[in-house]
Design a protein around this motif. Structure first.
Motif, PDB file in Angstrom:
ATOM      1  N   SER A   4      40.551  31.031-104.857  1.00 42.34           N
ATOM      2  CA  SER A   4      40.884  30.426-106.141  1.00 42.34           C
ATOM      3  C   SER A   4      39.684  30.379-107.065  1.00 42.34           C
ATOM      4  O   SER A   4      39.774  29.857-108.164  1.00 42.34           O
ATOM      5  CB  SER A   4      41.391  29.001-105.915  1.00 42.34           C
ATOM      6  OG  SER A   4      40.307  28.154-105.596  1.00 42.34           O
ATOM      7  N   ASP A  47      41.637  28.531 -98.968  1.00 39.01           N
ATOM      8  CA  ASP A  47      41.835  28.042-100.332  1.00 39.01           C
ATOM      9  C   ASP A  47      42.605  29.078-101.136  1.00 39.01           C
ATOM     10  O   ASP A  47      42.187  30.227-101.241  1.00 39.01           O
ATOM     11  CB  ASP A  47      40.463  27.809-100.970  1.00 39.01           C
ATOM     12  CG  ASP A  47      40.581  27.299-102.397  1.00 39.01           C
ATOM     13  OD1 ASP A  47      41.421  26.424-102.629  1.00 39.01           O
ATOM     14  OD2 ASP A  47      39.829  27.785-103.262  1.00 39.01           O
ATOM     15  N   THR A  48      43.745  28.676-101.667  1.00 44.61           N
ATOM     16  CA  THR A  48      44.506  29.571-102.534  1.00 44.61           C
ATOM     17  C   THR A  48      44.806  28.841-103.836  1.00 44.61           C
ATOM     18  O   THR A  48      44.480  27.673-103.993  1.00 44.61           O
ATOM     19  CB  THR A  48      45.840  29.996-101.882  1.00 44.61           C
ATOM     20  OG1 THR A  48      46.725  28.874-101.847  1.00 44.61           O
ATOM     21  CG2 THR A  48      45.625  30.519-100.476  1.00 44.61           C
ATOM     22  N   ALA A  49      45.458  29.530-104.740  1.00 50.43           N
ATOM     23  CA  ALA A  49      45.703  28.952-106.059  1.00 50.43           C
ATOM     24  C   ALA A  49      46.595  27.720-106.007  1.00 50.43           C
ATOM     25  O   ALA A  49      46.467  26.825-106.826  1.00 50.43           O
ATOM     26  CB  ALA A  49      46.329  29.998-106.982  1.00 50.43           C
ATOM     27  N   ARG A 108      47.280  21.046-106.082  1.00 49.26           N
ATOM     28  CA  ARG A 108      47.560  21.951-104.972  1.00 49.26           C
ATOM     29  C   ARG A 108      48.117  21.180-103.784  1.00 49.26           C
ATOM     30  O   ARG A 108      47.833  20.004-103.609  1.00 49.26           O
ATOM     31  CB  ARG A 108      46.278  22.644-104.511  1.00 49.26           C
ATOM     32  CG  ARG A 108      45.765  23.710-105.416  1.00 49.26           C
ATOM     33  CD  ARG A 108      44.431  24.172-104.835  1.00 49.26           C
ATOM     34  NE  ARG A 108      43.892  25.303-105.557  1.00 49.26           N
ATOM     35  CZ  ARG A 108      43.282  25.208-106.716  1.00 49.26           C
ATOM     36  NH1 ARG A 108      43.132  24.044-107.288  1.00 49.26           N
ATOM     37  NH2 ARG A 108      42.817  26.282-107.304  1.00 49.26           N
ATOM     38  N   VAL A 138      36.149  22.167-103.361  1.00 47.78           N
ATOM     39  CA  VAL A 138      36.857  21.566-102.234  1.00 47.78           C
ATOM     40  C   VAL A 138      35.809  21.178-101.195  1.00 47.78           C
ATOM     41  O   VAL A 138      34.970  22.003-100.829  1.00 47.78           O
ATOM     42  CB  VAL A 138      37.847  22.571-101.588  1.00 47.78           C
ATOM     43  CG1 VAL A 138      38.583  21.923-100.419  1.00 47.78           C
ATOM     44  CG2 VAL A 138      38.829  23.096-102.618  1.00 47.78           C
TER      45      VAL A 138
END
Lengths: 363, 363
Positions: A316, A332-334, B318, B337
């Motif tokens: 992301s 971790d993604t969008a 998210r 994060v």
């Protein structure tokens, strides 16, 4: 007649244990999981194109555009399934269609999953060539991967004596389902068992004859579809026939019963192989970086302290910070972040199952 | 003359151990860390306004707008520091200015940090009123928090006999720096030590007299600034005087030397108190939810399996998934994060130190 060898790549399966990177709408094979710059299906095509006279990909409706965008493929070589009917329908369709399209050739086809990782392409090429040679003796030929650990994640192939022809393949005594740990240890100790990577090399005619005998309804349906495929009737016939095709894996439809009758051979594959089944196995595939941390994606996005064995997957553009979390898996993604550990990674499918009731596109 | 009580709230400090939620540009006190719908500085003002005749906030240039937006404060009650000169300058400025503005009142001021959490506001109010009463006897009065554990994160106050007046405060024998674990155990065992929460209640005149005696240069500078504050000269005088002010904490400038001379009293505070110093302590503050997981933010954004004791902080919309990570701390923000564990949480400042060399606004 010199045989023609066509590679068939069934590209299905979401790879739910690689969630949240792998999604139903963007499954595992469309991702570059090894940081090489090529997606898994691109790397698969890269391996197969030099060995074959043609490449056919069988994929679902919703992935056809993405596959076409990633591969330099003639549109006629992209076979689109209206719905998933398991591997026998997919590979059987390719076999029937290749036989139809090349009536004057001795067609041998080899089926290889779109989402496996193989680094030693030379050893892979040698195994495929040996398998093609064995297929000319009318065997259903599989490639058996050297078992390097008592894995419970794979099925096994029990290897017998070499074929009399000396081609380099062996008789197969049978296939097993994924074993429990104790059984896997026993298999490994005998030295006679190899991992089943679902690779099958076989004359189209031999495959279709086995199918006609063992699954006549399915064979007839595929034959009607193949006959109509390159005509204006394709859609009408597909609409009628496809949903009725017997849903069965090639292992159960062909490999097991034909092996029991002595008709399956195995070529020992001496190359590294991984099906990248979960984050644990992806972690093993990636090279260890600074602090024994594996990164898939942008290394500069990751800051890890005292987290040896961890796997960080960026996606992301955000900074990922790992502090004192050995063997952590952070993806971790969008729209989603997964935090787990290497040894819990196979449980990711439980998460996907929980999310998919009302997922808003998350799974 | 009935004394007037003014609450002074120094709002400084980034709270780096709460990174990545707390940033230099948006520090701890501007966040709702308890899920009550009020930020820490708003909750601080909520506690103090009913007890006081006025509230003054001292904060840095870059936080003035955010503080003004969060508090319903007259602009004259927001004192903006051109640069941080530590707590004595901040509180001393407020004291000098209140004395200037209210020459006919008996001004008592109480200083309370902007980023502490207190849930029992009635007990807090009782302690403050007792402290105000003790301050009329010209003591520098602190409120000593009941030590419920041998914490090494706080300084301690050694409490002596009650004041002769019977007001409910005690003599203070001295202050200690943050102790090591063994010393903290000893303190706790004696029952005579209380946590120092940095709360000071004192007559403005008493404070300024101590300051003139103990830190005459600082006192003179503050006096010149206070005299000019409500005039057109403010900026010119601030520019000249502020950077030269002695940079010292009120503890060292006033509390310790005055305590040594017998001039400090302590009111036992019988309320829950937390300075929310790190993710560990925030985890303790938040109520345990499903599966013993604490969530700050949107509970519906978090899916946690087999992760008891974990803390999840949502912040980017998210989905956060925790799988098999007990006591994990996962903090999701728009650009960073953090993944760590409760017992590693105090090390977050190491991360901030590493990032701040070239952080692109991350710290």
């Amino acid at each position: 007649m010199q045989p023609s060898f066509y590679a068939v790549v069934p590209a299905g399966g979401a790879g739910t244990r690689l969630w949240p990177l792998s999604r139903q709408d963007h499954p595992k094979f469309l991702h570059d999981l090894t940081g090489t710059g090529r997606t898994l299906i691109q790397a698969t095509a890269d391996r197969l194109l030099p060995l074959s006279d043609g490449l056919v990909v069988v994929t679902g409706d919703k992935h056809a555009d993405a596959v076409a965008a990633q591969l330099d493929l003639d549109v006629s070589d992209l076979l689109t399934e209206p719905s998933p009917r398991d591997s026998m329908a997919a590979i059987g369709l390719a076999a029937a269609l290749l036989a139809h399209r090349h009536p004057d050739q001795d067609v041998i086809l080899g089926s290889f999953a779109a989402d496996h990782v193989i680094t030693d392409t030379d050893a892979f090429a040698r195994a495929v060539r040996t398998a093609v040679a064995a297929a000319t003796e009318d065997y259903v030929v599989t490639i058996g991967i050297r078992a390097t650990a008592p894995s419970t994640a794979f099925g096994y192939i029990r290897m017998g004596d070499p074929l009399a022809s000396g081609v380099g393949a062996h008789h197969v005594h049978g296939f097993t389902e994924k074993p429990d740990a104790a059984t896997a240890e026993e298999y490994l100790a005998t030295g006679a068992y190899r991992w089943n990577a679902g690779m099958f090399v076989v004359r189209a005619r031999v495959l279709l004859d086995h199918l006609a005998r063992l699954q006549p309804t399915l064979a007839a349906g595929l034959e009607r579809i193949a006959a109509a495929w390159d005509t204006s009737e394709r859609t009408a016939v597909l609409d009628r026939e496809w949903p009725a095709l017997t849903k069965i894996a090639i292992d159960h439809a062909i490999a097991e019963p034909v092996a029991a009758a002595g008709g399956v051979a195995v070529v020992p594959g001496e190359f590294d192989w991984d099906d990248v089944g979960d984050w644990q196995s992806l972690g093993d595939l990636l090279p260890a970086g600074l602090g024994d941390v594996r990164v898939l994606g942008e290394e500069s996005d990751v800051l890890a302290l005292d987290s040896p064995g961890a796997l960080a997957v960026t996606g992301s553009g955000r900074r990922l910070v790992l502090l004192g979390v050995p063997d952590a898996v952070v993806v971790d993604t969008a729209d989603a972040v997964l935090v787990t550990t290497r040894d819990q990674a196979q449980r990711v499918k439980e998460i996907v199952a929980r999310l998919s009731d009302d997922d808003g596109g998350l799974t």
